[in-house]
Design an enzyme around this catalytic site. Structure first.
Site, PDB file in Angstrom:
ATOM      1  N   ASP A 132       0.806  -1.226   0.000  1.00  0.00           N
ATOM      2  CA  ASP A 132       0.000   0.000   0.000  1.00  0.00           C
ATOM      3  C   ASP A 132       0.838   1.274   0.000  1.00  0.00           C
ATOM      4  O   ASP A 132       0.447   2.288   0.566  1.00  0.00           O
ATOM      5  CB  ASP A 132      -0.973   0.008   1.201  1.00  0.00           C
ATOM      6  CG  ASP A 132      -1.807  -1.246   1.241  1.00  0.00           C
ATOM      7  OD1 ASP A 132      -2.293  -1.655   0.176  1.00  0.00           O
ATOM      8  OD2 ASP A 132      -1.948  -1.838   2.329  1.00  0.00           O
TER       9      ASP A 132
ATOM     10  N   LYS B 230       2.030   2.025  -5.248  1.00  0.00           N
ATOM     11  CA  LYS B 230       2.718   1.483  -6.447  1.00  0.00           C
ATOM     12  C   LYS B 230       1.920   1.740  -7.721  1.00  0.00           C
ATOM     13  O   LYS B 230       2.491   2.009  -8.777  1.00  0.00           O
ATOM     14  CB  LYS B 230       2.939  -0.026  -6.287  1.00  0.00           C
ATOM     15  CG  LYS B 230       3.829  -0.379  -5.114  1.00  0.00           C
ATOM     16  CD  LYS B 230       3.945  -1.876  -4.939  1.00  0.00           C
ATOM     17  CE  LYS B 230       2.737  -2.538  -4.335  1.00  0.00           C
ATOM     18  NZ  LYS B 230       2.477  -2.235  -2.921  1.00  0.00           N
TER      19      LYS B 230
ATOM     20  N   GLY C 115      -4.393  -4.293  -3.883  1.00  0.00           N
ATOM     21  CA  GLY C 115      -5.408  -3.280  -4.130  1.00  0.00           C
ATOM     22  C   GLY C 115      -4.694  -1.987  -4.441  1.00  0.00           C
ATOM     23  O   GLY C 115      -4.091  -1.390  -3.562  1.00  0.00           O
ATOM     24  N   HIS C 116      -4.728  -1.579  -5.698  1.00  0.00           N
ATOM     25  CA  HIS C 116      -3.994  -0.379  -6.108  1.00  0.00           C
ATOM     26  C   HIS C 116      -4.996   0.690  -6.520  1.00  0.00           C
ATOM     27  O   HIS C 116      -5.731   0.525  -7.484  1.00  0.00           O
ATOM     28  CB  HIS C 116      -3.031  -0.715  -7.251  1.00  0.00           C
ATOM     29  CG  HIS C 116      -2.010  -1.749  -6.861  1.00  0.00           C
ATOM     30  ND1 HIS C 116      -1.196  -2.395  -7.747  1.00  0.00           N
ATOM     31  CD2 HIS C 116      -1.684  -2.252  -5.637  1.00  0.00           C
ATOM     32  CE1 HIS C 116      -0.417  -3.247  -7.091  1.00  0.00           C
ATOM     33  NE2 HIS C 116      -0.699  -3.180  -5.809  1.00  0.00           N
TER      34      HIS C 116
ATOM     35  N   GLN D 230       2.094  -6.269  -3.528  1.00  0.00           N
ATOM     36  CA  GLN D 230       2.639  -6.514  -2.194  1.00  0.00           C
ATOM     37  C   GLN D 230       3.960  -5.745  -2.027  1.00  0.00           C
ATOM     38  O   GLN D 230       4.121  -4.710  -2.643  1.00  0.00           O
ATOM     39  CB  GLN D 230       2.812  -8.019  -1.915  1.00  0.00           C
ATOM     40  CG  GLN D 230       1.501  -8.744  -1.670  1.00  0.00           C
ATOM     41  CD  GLN D 230       0.711  -9.010  -2.925  1.00  0.00           C
ATOM     42  OE1 GLN D 230       1.204  -9.569  -3.883  1.00  0.00           O
ATOM     43  NE2 GLN D 230      -0.536  -8.621  -2.937  1.00  0.00           N
TER      44      GLN D 230
HETATM   45  P1  IMO Z   1      -0.709  -4.230  -2.287  1.00  0.00           P
HETATM   46  O1  IMO Z   1      -0.288  -4.744  -3.628  1.00  0.00           O
HETATM   47  C1  IMO Z   1      -0.874  -4.743   2.046  1.00  0.00           C
HETATM   48  C2  IMO Z   1      -0.807  -8.872   3.591  1.00  0.00           C
HETATM   49  C3  IMO Z   1      -2.073  -9.314   4.288  1.00  0.00           C
HETATM   50  C4  IMO Z   1      -1.511 -10.306   5.282  1.00  0.00           C
HETATM   51  C5  IMO Z   1      -0.385 -10.969   4.510  1.00  0.00           C
HETATM   52  C6  IMO Z   1      -0.762 -12.302   3.873  1.00  0.00           C
HETATM   53  O2  IMO Z   1      -2.017  -3.514  -2.281  1.00  0.00           O
HETATM   54  O3  IMO Z   1       0.385  -3.436  -1.661  1.00  0.00           O
HETATM   55  P2  IMO Z   1      -2.304 -13.003   1.832  1.00  0.00           P
HETATM   56  O4  IMO Z   1      -3.770 -12.776   1.570  1.00  0.00           O
HETATM   57  O5  IMO Z   1      -1.413 -12.420   0.776  1.00  0.00           O
HETATM   58  O6  IMO Z   1      -1.972 -14.434   2.129  1.00  0.00           O
HETATM   59  O7  IMO Z   1      -2.014 -12.202   3.203  1.00  0.00           O
HETATM   60  O8  IMO Z   1      -0.019 -10.052   3.495  1.00  0.00           O
HETATM   61  N1  IMO Z   1      -0.997  -8.331   2.222  1.00  0.00           N
HETATM   62  C7  IMO Z   1      -0.991  -7.017   1.911  1.00  0.00           C
HETATM   63  N2  IMO Z   1      -0.884  -5.919   2.684  1.00  0.00           N
HETATM   64  N3  IMO Z   1      -0.936  -4.583   0.713  1.00  0.00           N
HETATM   65  C8  IMO Z   1      -1.011  -5.674  -0.085  1.00  0.00           C
HETATM   66  O9  IMO Z   1      -0.967  -5.575  -1.426  1.00  0.00           O
HETATM   67  C9  IMO Z   1      -1.083  -6.956   0.502  1.00  0.00           C
HETATM   68  N4  IMO Z   1      -1.175  -8.219   0.031  1.00  0.00           N
HETATM   69  C10 IMO Z   1      -1.108  -9.047   1.092  1.00  0.00           C
HETATM   70  O10 IMO Z   1      -2.732  -8.257   4.920  1.00  0.00           O
HETATM   71  O11 IMO Z   1      -0.926  -9.633   6.369  1.00  0.00           O
HETATM   72 MG    MG Z   2      -3.139  -2.159  -1.449  1.00  0.00          MG
END
Ligand code: IMO
Ligand code: MG
Length: 423
Positions: free
Chosen positions: A14, A17, A41-42, A222
């Site tokens: 978050d 990106k 989630g972008h 991520q």
């Molecule tokens: P973006 O691309 C923030 C976190 C989840 C959890 C851990 C594992 O928007 O930056 P999962 O469902 O992947 O097995 O969860 O990773 N997590 C994220 N946190 N932004 C994300 O994506 C995330 N994708 C996974 O909250 O702690």
């Molecule tokens: Mg996100």
């Protein structure tokens, strides 16, 4: 031959990106997703419209950039079709621009059920997004995953029925909801038909594009500290969102990579469980959350918030080979009269600037802070670096000096045009 630019998250996700990719997509012919799934989630604001992208690379919003979902992605067809419809309703020519790897693994309903089951059984909860990401990657590595190209084979129905039976055994034994095989078959036959036109060999395609000198941007999902190898294991996701995952998730080679943009916020946030050295569990953290609208795009969960951690940032820069930083939310941090950044850790009385993902190390580390002056005023109106107030420049230049890395893109507000670009 052209080289691909890569956009990566330096913390816990978050960081914004999607905005960097959206900016670079102005020049890009091709945008690519390499890892993760709809756990991402972008959010991108274009002309007052807010787009929440989960699977399709944000570059598609320019309506002139080819968008490739690479082989490293785990793909939920229902979510993808929803995203396709949403983009089409905004006039984006998805049929022209979207390409999906034939090797991307497909997420099935039993993956989400298993995700919930495993999380319920965990002594130390991870706080997953419950989208079935971990179980889908498990199947990939266990070699029983179903890939996009498998949906077009004669035995597709039999393969689904077999997998549903195997997974239902596990779910039933744990007292969790099972899946109805007939329903899954009907749904996925329909998804397969609707997605067929987008599926192709994206590895060959990407290399063809590079040879044609097309400029490519890879949008990371991520982030570094959520990486299965380099993150705060076990509180991580189930893929490699760092630079190595960009290669294995697309088929690009190390020689094909050009600039690596590391994305950060002027503060930090984390969603889900796990260590977080600069977390502020107080009214300052609450204020950052309110000012920065730090609630999950996917799960709507309130994010944990804190000051920027330069010790972690240096680690992310080293791992990924970041050569440019994109700093977002300068406007948010500038609303504080004073704010801080972590410049070292104190671990049991010893100060260090070396990061480690060791659980005890992170638990014992307390942040050593440097304080900065805020009250930046309305920086969203600033179009150049020189127009920024001195206090803002002091902060940015400190980050550059500490990391030895240029802050090239500066986000000064939520909209697409609120981005300062430095030469
Ligand atoms: P973006 O691309 C923030 C976190 C989840 C959890 C851990 C594992 O928007 O930056 P999962 O469902 O992947 O097995 O969860 O990773 N997590 C994220 N946190 N932004 C994300 O994506 C995330 N994708 C996974 O909250 O702690
Ligand atoms: Mg996100």
């Amino acid at each position: 031959m052209s080289k691909a630019s890569v956009v990566l998250g330096c913390f816990y996700g978050d960081e914004g990106k999607g905005r960097t990719t959206d900016y670079l997509a102005q020049f890009a012919d091709v945008s690519v997703r390499a890892t993760g799934g709809n756990n991402a989630g972008h959010t991108i604001n274009v002309n007052g419209v807010k787009f929440a992208m989960r699977l399709i690379p944000s570059g598609i919003l320019s309506n002139k950039t080819i968008a490739v979902i690479g082989n490293g992605v785990v793909l939920n067809p229902e979510v993808l079709l929803g995203e396709i419809d949403m983009l089409k309703s905004h006039g984006i020519d998805v049929d022209k621009y979207l390409k999906i790897s034939n090797k991307a693994h497909v997420i099935f309903p039993y993956h989400s059920n298993l995700d919930v089951m495993l999380e319920n059984k965990r002594a130390n909860k991870i706080g997953t997004t419950k989208n079935g990401i971990g179980p889908a990657y498990c199947d990939k590595y266990e070699r029983c995953g179903i890939r996009m190209e498998d949906m077009y084979k004669d035995n597709f129905e039999a393969v689904i029925r077999h997998q549903v039976a195997v997974k239902n055994e596990l779910l039933a034994a744990a007292g969790e909801p099972t899946c109805d095989a007939d329903e899954v078959v009907a749904k996925y036959m329909d998804y397969a038909a609707r997605l067929k036109m987008y599926v192709c060999d994206t590895v060959t395609l990407l290399h063809k594009y590079l040879k044609e000198d097309k400029y490519m941007v890879v949008e990371g999902a991520q982030a570094t500290l959520l990486d299965i190898d380099f993150g705060s294991y076990p509180f991580v996701t189930s893929s490699n969102p760092t630079i190595g995952g960009i290669l294995t998730g697309t088929g690009l080679s190390a020689r094909d990579i050009g600039d690596v943009y590391g994305v950060i916020k002027a503060y930090s946030s984390r969603v889900g469980e796990g260590p977080y050295v600069t977390e502020l569990k107080n009214e300052i953290g609450d204020r950052i959350r309110d000012l920065g609208h730090e609630y999950g795009t996917v799960t709507k969960r309130p994010r944990r918030c804190g000051w920027l951690d330069l010790v972690t940032l240096k680690y992310a820069i080293d791992i990924n080979g970041v050569n440019y930083i994109n700093l977002n939310h300068l406007d948010t941090i500038g609303k504080f009269s004073t704010f801080k950044a972590c410049i070292a850790y104190n671990v049991n009385g010893v100060e260090t600037t070396d990061f480690s993902t060791n659980e005890e190390f992170l638990r014992d580390a307390t942040p050593v802070y440097k304080e900065f002056v805020g009250d930046f005023g309305d920086v969203s109106k600033c179009k150049t670096y020189e127009e920024l107030p001195e206090a803002a420049r002091v902060y940015i230049e400190y980050i550059e000096e500490y990391t030895g890395t240029k802050v090239k893109l500066i986000g000064t507000g939520a909209d697409r045009e609120n981005m300062i670009v430095r030469d």
